[in-house]
Design a protein around this motif. Structure first.
Motif, PDB file in Angstrom:
ATOM      1  N   SER A  66       0.659  -1.374  -0.019  1.00 53.42           N
ATOM      2  CA  SER A  66      -0.174   0.149  -0.026  1.00 53.42           C
ATOM      3  C   SER A  66       0.989   1.068   0.013  1.00 53.42           C
ATOM      4  N   GLY A  67       2.206   1.024   0.183  1.00 55.02           N
ATOM      5  CA  GLY A  67       3.005   2.063   0.414  1.00 55.02           C
ATOM      6  C   GLY A  67       3.330   2.806   1.870  1.00 55.02           C
ATOM      7  N   LYS A  68       2.516   2.309   2.767  1.00 55.74           N
ATOM      8  CA  LYS A  68       2.575   2.723   4.024  1.00 55.74           C
ATOM      9  C   LYS A  68       3.753   1.916   4.837  1.00 55.74           C
ATOM     10  N   LEU A  69       4.422   2.656   5.666  1.00 61.32           N
ATOM     11  CA  LEU A  69       5.466   1.795   6.173  1.00 61.32           C
ATOM     12  C   LEU A  69       4.738   1.049   7.578  1.00 61.32           C
ATOM     13  N   TYR A  70       4.795   1.958   8.853  1.00 65.20           N
ATOM     14  CA  TYR A  70       4.276   1.469   9.739  1.00 65.20           C
ATOM     15  C   TYR A  70       3.279   2.259  10.259  1.00 65.20           C
ATOM     16  N   SER A  71       2.628   1.893  11.197  1.00 63.51           N
ATOM     17  CA  SER A  71       1.487   2.661  11.715  1.00 63.51           C
ATOM     18  C   SER A  71       1.591   2.744  13.392  1.00 63.51           C
ATOM     19  N   VAL A 125       6.859   3.058  -1.304  1.00 61.68           N
ATOM     20  CA  VAL A 125       7.063   4.060  -0.339  1.00 61.68           C
ATOM     21  C   VAL A 125       6.244   5.209  -0.949  1.00 61.68           C
ATOM     22  N   THR A 126       4.929   5.456  -0.249  1.00 59.94           N
ATOM     23  CA  THR A 126       3.984   6.573  -0.837  1.00 59.94           C
ATOM     24  C   THR A 126       4.712   7.824  -0.777  1.00 59.94           C
ATOM     25  N   GLY A 127       4.152   8.735  -1.633  1.00 55.79           N
ATOM     26  CA  GLY A 127       4.714   9.945  -1.566  1.00 55.79           C
ATOM     27  C   GLY A 127       6.219  10.178  -2.124  1.00 55.79           C
TER      28      GLY A 127
END
Length: 194
Positions: A66-71, A125-127
């Motif tokens: 999804s391009g998100k790394l960690y939350s 990686v998003t952005g």
């Protein structure tokens, strides 16, 4: 297949085994030191017969498509200067902590190695464009790691990741030998279909 290794970690391990000639690739390494909960995703060791030098690669791998790394919820820190997105801030905080722990672990465990290479691998990686908070924050993390340790932290993300895996796919073309790397074997099957 190595216990608890993700497919992303297996690809990174296969890359080091086949393209960096690492004889030893280990996954999810944990410190034996009591109270130290660190874990390095991939450690690859190249004992170069040509030069007699030992190179140790330490890799953190995030394969979130999804391009998100960690939350998570970040603490206050330098990462707030780069983005107001809590997940991005937490990702920067977590990655910095992981590489600080990796640095201590590797310098204790492989103190006699000639070179230590630190790498962060993520396919999406998003952005990804410059000017995005997360990418700028990752580049700041690189600068801070270099300032703190004297060692480089290589970001292998997005296009760089794609190029390295493409090189691994090309290595698999026409190669039918079993090299003991499950992800490479999978690529061999795909690349050698008739």
């Amino acid at each position: 297949m190595p216990v608890n290794a993700t497919w992303g970690e297996l690809l990174v391990g296969a890359y080091h085994k086949r393209l960096n000639s690492c004889e030893v690739v280990s996954y999810n390494n944990r410190s034996e030191e009591r109270g130290n909960q660190m874990e390095a995703d991939v450690i690859a060791i190249d004992n170069s017969r040509d030069t007699g030098k030992q190179n140790v690669y330490v890799c953190e791998v995030v394969t979130h498509m999804s391009g998100k790394l960690y939350s998570g919820t970040p603490d206050e820190g330098w990462w707030t200067e780069f983005t107001n997105t809590k997940a991005h801030q937490y990702s920067l905080q977590k990655i910095q902590r992981k590489f600080r722990e990796d640095y201590s672990y590797v310098n204790d465990t492989f103190a006699n190695a000639d070179d230590h290479a630190y790498q962060f691998w993520a396919p999406v990686v998003t952005g990804w464009e410059r000017g995005s908070g997360l990418i700028d924050g990752l580049e700041e993390l690189q600068r801070r790691f270099k300032d703190e340790t004297g060692d480089e932290l290589e970001l292998i993300i997005n296009q760089d990741y794609k190029e390295r895996i493409q090189n691994l796919r090309e290595e698999a073309q026409g190669d039918t030998s079993d090299h003991g790397a499950p992800a490479f074997r999978f690529l061999q099957i795909l690349e050698n279909l008739k």
